[in-house]
Design a protein around this motif. Structure first.
Motif, PDB file in Angstrom:
ATOM      1  N   GLN A  28       0.833  -1.203   0.000  1.00 47.81           N
ATOM      2  CA  GLN A  28       0.000   0.000   0.000  1.00 47.81           C
ATOM      3  C   GLN A  28       0.867   1.251   0.000  1.00 47.81           C
ATOM      4  O   GLN A  28       0.599   2.205  -0.725  1.00 47.81           O
ATOM      5  CB  GLN A  28      -0.919   0.011   1.219  1.00 47.81           C
ATOM      6  CG  GLN A  28      -2.115  -0.913   1.077  1.00 47.81           C
ATOM      7  CD  GLN A  28      -2.900  -1.017   2.355  1.00 47.81           C
ATOM      8  OE1 GLN A  28      -2.402  -0.720   3.442  1.00 47.81           O
ATOM      9  NE2 GLN A  28      -4.130  -1.462   2.252  1.00 47.81           N
ATOM     10  N   ASP A  30       3.917   1.504  -1.084  1.00 47.22           N
ATOM     11  CA  ASP A  30       4.549   1.548  -2.390  1.00 47.22           C
ATOM     12  C   ASP A  30       3.642   2.223  -3.410  1.00 47.22           C
ATOM     13  O   ASP A  30       4.070   3.120  -4.140  1.00 47.22           O
ATOM     14  CB  ASP A  30       4.836   0.119  -2.843  1.00 47.22           C
ATOM     15  CG  ASP A  30       6.273  -0.086  -3.242  1.00 47.22           C
ATOM     16  OD1 ASP A  30       7.137   0.450  -2.533  1.00 47.22           O
ATOM     17  OD2 ASP A  30       6.505  -0.773  -4.254  1.00 47.22           O
ATOM     18  N   LEU A  31       2.382   1.786  -3.446  1.00 44.70           N
ATOM     19  CA  LEU A  31       1.428   2.323  -4.413  1.00 44.70           C
ATOM     20  C   LEU A  31       1.157   3.789  -4.142  1.00 44.70           C
ATOM     21  O   LEU A  31       1.026   4.589  -5.057  1.00 44.70           O
ATOM     22  CB  LEU A  31       0.113   1.540  -4.361  1.00 44.70           C
ATOM     23  CG  LEU A  31       0.123   0.161  -4.997  1.00 44.70           C
ATOM     24  CD1 LEU A  31      -1.180  -0.543  -4.734  1.00 44.70           C
ATOM     25  CD2 LEU A  31       0.368   0.268  -6.490  1.00 44.70           C
ATOM     26  N   LYS A  32       1.077   4.133  -2.849  1.00 43.55           N
ATOM     27  CA  LYS A  32       0.796   5.512  -2.457  1.00 43.55           C
ATOM     28  C   LYS A  32       1.923   6.435  -2.937  1.00 43.55           C
ATOM     29  O   LYS A  32       1.686   7.543  -3.389  1.00 43.55           O
ATOM     30  CB  LYS A  32       0.661   5.591  -0.935  1.00 43.55           C
ATOM     31  CG  LYS A  32      -0.095   6.794  -0.448  1.00 43.55           C
ATOM     32  CD  LYS A  32      -0.203   6.756   1.057  1.00 43.55           C
ATOM     33  CE  LYS A  32      -0.604   8.098   1.600  1.00 43.55           C
ATOM     34  NZ  LYS A  32      -0.396   8.153   3.049  1.00 43.55           N
ATOM     35  N   ARG A  34       3.921   5.776  -5.436  1.00 46.32           N
ATOM     36  CA  ARG A  34       4.083   5.722  -6.884  1.00 46.32           C
ATOM     37  C   ARG A  34       3.234   6.777  -7.591  1.00 46.32           C
ATOM     38  O   ARG A  34       3.658   7.374  -8.569  1.00 46.32           O
ATOM     39  CB  ARG A  34       3.711   4.326  -7.387  1.00 46.32           C
ATOM     40  CG  ARG A  34       4.272   4.035  -8.747  1.00 46.32           C
ATOM     41  CD  ARG A  34       4.122   2.596  -9.101  1.00 46.32           C
ATOM     42  NE  ARG A  34       4.915   1.745  -8.238  1.00 46.32           N
ATOM     43  CZ  ARG A  34       4.771   0.445  -8.140  1.00 46.32           C
ATOM     44  NH1 ARG A  34       3.882  -0.179  -8.847  1.00 46.32           N
ATOM     45  NH2 ARG A  34       5.520  -0.267  -7.329  1.00 46.32           N
ATOM     46  N   ILE A  77      -6.252   2.032  -9.516  1.00 42.68           N
ATOM     47  CA  ILE A  77      -4.893   1.846  -9.996  1.00 42.68           C
ATOM     48  C   ILE A  77      -4.624   0.362 -10.079  1.00 42.68           C
ATOM     49  O   ILE A  77      -4.736  -0.350  -9.089  1.00 42.68           O
ATOM     50  CB  ILE A  77      -3.890   2.535  -9.066  1.00 42.68           C
ATOM     51  CG1 ILE A  77      -4.178   4.040  -9.006  1.00 42.68           C
ATOM     52  CG2 ILE A  77      -2.471   2.303  -9.530  1.00 42.68           C
ATOM     53  CD1 ILE A  77      -3.666   4.686  -7.756  1.00 42.68           C
ATOM     54  N   ALA A  79      -2.282  -2.712 -10.261  1.00 43.00           N
ATOM     55  CA  ALA A  79      -0.907  -3.001  -9.859  1.00 43.00           C
ATOM     56  C   ALA A  79      -0.527  -4.420 -10.238  1.00 43.00           C
ATOM     57  O   ALA A  79      -1.366  -5.257 -10.405  1.00 43.00           O
ATOM     58  CB  ALA A  79      -0.745  -2.822  -8.351  1.00 43.00           C
TER      59      ALA A  79
END
Ligand SMILES: [Zn+2]
Length: 79
Positions: A28, A30-32, A34, A77, A79
């Motif tokens: 989470q 990481d995605l935030k 990115r 998003i 992933a």
């Protein structure tokens, strides 16, 4: 007799769940990191930095997207 390393005890549920939740939290985060969302100065809605606003269609004060047309919004998003 086993020639490879064998765990002495069964991994308890709490340890598996704790490991999994730590993994999920990392993903989470990481995605935030990115995707950085900015707020649009014109309408105040969320928008991707260095991209035209998907709500009002403006970029740098200029109308760049004709909002009369139907455009698919980015809501998820992948992933
Ligand atoms: Zn906007």
């Amino acid at each position: 007799m086993a020639k490879h390393a064998v765990p002495k005890r069964k991994t308890p549920k709490y340890r598996v769940r704790s490991r999994f939740s730590t993994f999920v939290r990392g993903v989470q985060k990481d995605l935030k990191n990115r995707v950085h969302m900015d707020t649009c100065p014109d309408c105040g809605g969320p928008r991707l930095s260095h991209h035209a606003c998907s709500t009002c269609g403006k970029y740098n004060g200029r109308q760049v997207i004709d909002m009369g047309k139907k455009i698919d919004k980015i809501t998820k998003i992948k992933a």
